[in-house]
Design a protein around this motif. Structure first.
Motif, PDB file in Angstrom:
ATOM      1  N   ARG A 173       0.573 -18.348  13.967  1.00 41.15           N
ATOM      2  CA  ARG A 173       0.582 -18.894  15.452  1.00 41.15           C
ATOM      3  C   ARG A 173       1.785 -19.576  15.972  1.00 41.15           C
ATOM      4  O   ARG A 173       1.564 -20.448  16.774  1.00 41.15           O
ATOM      5  CB  ARG A 173      -0.816 -19.677  16.010  1.00 41.15           C
ATOM      6  CG  ARG A 173      -1.984 -19.167  15.693  1.00 41.15           C
ATOM      7  CD  ARG A 173      -3.162 -19.969  16.039  1.00 41.15           C
ATOM      8  NE  ARG A 173      -4.540 -19.463  16.384  1.00 41.15           N
ATOM      9  CZ  ARG A 173      -5.508 -18.461  15.631  1.00 41.15           C
ATOM     10  NH1 ARG A 173      -4.863 -18.211  14.477  1.00 41.15           N
ATOM     11  NH2 ARG A 173      -6.515 -18.378  15.917  1.00 41.15           N
ATOM     12  N   VAL A 174       3.051 -19.024  15.284  1.00 39.77           N
ATOM     13  CA  VAL A 174       4.154 -19.684  15.675  1.00 39.77           C
ATOM     14  C   VAL A 174       4.619 -18.500  16.677  1.00 39.77           C
ATOM     15  O   VAL A 174       4.909 -17.418  16.377  1.00 39.77           O
ATOM     16  CB  VAL A 174       5.133 -19.516  14.508  1.00 39.77           C
ATOM     17  CG1 VAL A 174       6.622 -19.826  14.906  1.00 39.77           C
ATOM     18  CG2 VAL A 174       4.458 -20.621  13.495  1.00 39.77           C
ATOM     19  N   PRO A 175       4.999 -19.135  17.838  1.00 42.07           N
ATOM     20  CA  PRO A 175       5.485 -17.821  18.834  1.00 42.07           C
ATOM     21  C   PRO A 175       6.748 -17.536  18.372  1.00 42.07           C
ATOM     22  O   PRO A 175       7.705 -18.073  17.882  1.00 42.07           O
ATOM     23  CB  PRO A 175       5.987 -18.828  19.986  1.00 42.07           C
ATOM     24  CG  PRO A 175       5.158 -20.105  19.893  1.00 42.07           C
ATOM     25  CD  PRO A 175       4.987 -20.377  18.409  1.00 42.07           C
ATOM     26  N   THR A 176       6.842 -15.906  18.556  1.00 43.66           N
ATOM     27  CA  THR A 176       7.862 -15.107  17.762  1.00 43.66           C
ATOM     28  C   THR A 176       8.147 -13.640  18.383  1.00 43.66           C
ATOM     29  O   THR A 176       6.965 -13.510  19.187  1.00 43.66           O
ATOM     30  CB  THR A 176       7.731 -15.096  16.217  1.00 43.66           C
ATOM     31  OG1 THR A 176       8.979 -14.426  16.015  1.00 43.66           O
ATOM     32  CG2 THR A 176       6.801 -14.208  15.965  1.00 43.66           C
ATOM     33  N   THR A 177       9.129 -13.511  18.214  1.00 45.15           N
ATOM     34  CA  THR A 177       9.274 -11.882  18.593  1.00 45.15           C
ATOM     35  C   THR A 177       8.313 -11.027  17.647  1.00 45.15           C
ATOM     36  O   THR A 177       8.128 -11.564  16.672  1.00 45.15           O
ATOM     37  CB  THR A 177      10.778 -11.025  18.666  1.00 45.15           C
ATOM     38  OG1 THR A 177      11.254 -11.368  17.416  1.00 45.15           O
ATOM     39  CG2 THR A 177      11.554 -12.024  19.855  1.00 45.15           C
ATOM     40  N   ARG A 178       8.113 -10.043  17.868  1.00 47.57           N
ATOM     41  CA  ARG A 178       7.414  -8.980  17.222  1.00 47.57           C
ATOM     42  C   ARG A 178       8.057  -7.614  16.790  1.00 47.57           C
ATOM     43  O   ARG A 178       8.501  -7.172  17.547  1.00 47.57           O
ATOM     44  CB  ARG A 178       5.939  -8.436  17.840  1.00 47.57           C
ATOM     45  CG  ARG A 178       4.798  -9.607  18.054  1.00 47.57           C
ATOM     46  CD  ARG A 178       4.405 -10.440  17.028  1.00 47.57           C
ATOM     47  NE  ARG A 178       3.220  -9.335  16.088  1.00 47.57           N
ATOM     48  CZ  ARG A 178       2.316  -8.929  16.557  1.00 47.57           C
ATOM     49  NH1 ARG A 178       1.578  -9.505  17.515  1.00 47.57           N
ATOM     50  NH2 ARG A 178       1.635  -8.311  15.597  1.00 47.57           N
ATOM     51  N   ALA A 179       7.994  -7.183  15.756  1.00 52.07           N
ATOM     52  CA  ALA A 179       8.584  -6.023  15.279  1.00 52.07           C
ATOM     53  C   ALA A 179       7.483  -4.942  15.388  1.00 52.07           C
ATOM     54  O   ALA A 179       6.475  -5.012  14.620  1.00 52.07           O
ATOM     55  CB  ALA A 179       9.123  -6.091  13.842  1.00 52.07           C
TER      56      ALA A 179
END
Length: 146
Positions: free
Chosen positions: A127-133
């Motif tokens: 649940r850490v906001p991040t970009t997704r690959a």
């Protein structure tokens, strides 16, 4: 490109024998892509940087701060944006030289790319906001080590 927010560039790194290493079914679903689409030859060609001439591609800049001082105009030297799907910007990493790349093409060895893919998935599930690959594609080029 001093003063530019973005510049038009095209992927320029050839992938002589690309292969799909892995993809994230959940991220694909966010984009409206099916497993069949993600496992298709067209998807592989696109993810390897072979785009139609009409595709609008760009690289973006940002301002950086280092040790409390303005560090000048920078950019993600590894990323070339190739469009948007369902409101998400799609980027290729390691697709070629951009004005922000310090003249490198941004490619990485497979282990670094897999690590980045796994880290983005782990951060998402924590649940850490991040970009997704979306995927990892191997170019088919061999890298000689030291």
């Amino acid at each position: 490109m001093l003063g530019a927010h973005y510049v038009r560039v095209r992927p320029s790194v050839p992938a002589p024998n690309p292969s799909l290493v892995t993809y994230s079914p959940e991220t694909a679903g966010l984009l409206g892509l099916t497993p069949e689409q993600c496992e298709s030859e067209e998807f592989l060609r696109t993810a390897a940087g072979s785009l139609p001439e009409a595709a609008d591609c760009w690289a973006t800049a940002y301002g950086a701060s280092f040790a409390g001082r303005y560090g000048g105009q920078r950019g993600d030297g590894r990323a070339i944006s190739i469009g948007q799907i369902n409101g998400f910007e799609i980027q290729l990493k390691g697709a070629g030289v951009t004005p922000f790349s310090r003249q490198f093409d941004g490619r990485a060895v497979l282990r670094s790319s897999v690590r980045e893919f796994l880290a983005s998935e782990a951060m998402h599930y924590l649940r850490v906001p991040t970009t997704r690959a979306l995927c990892v594609v191997e170019s088919g080029d061999r890298v000689s080590g030291c």
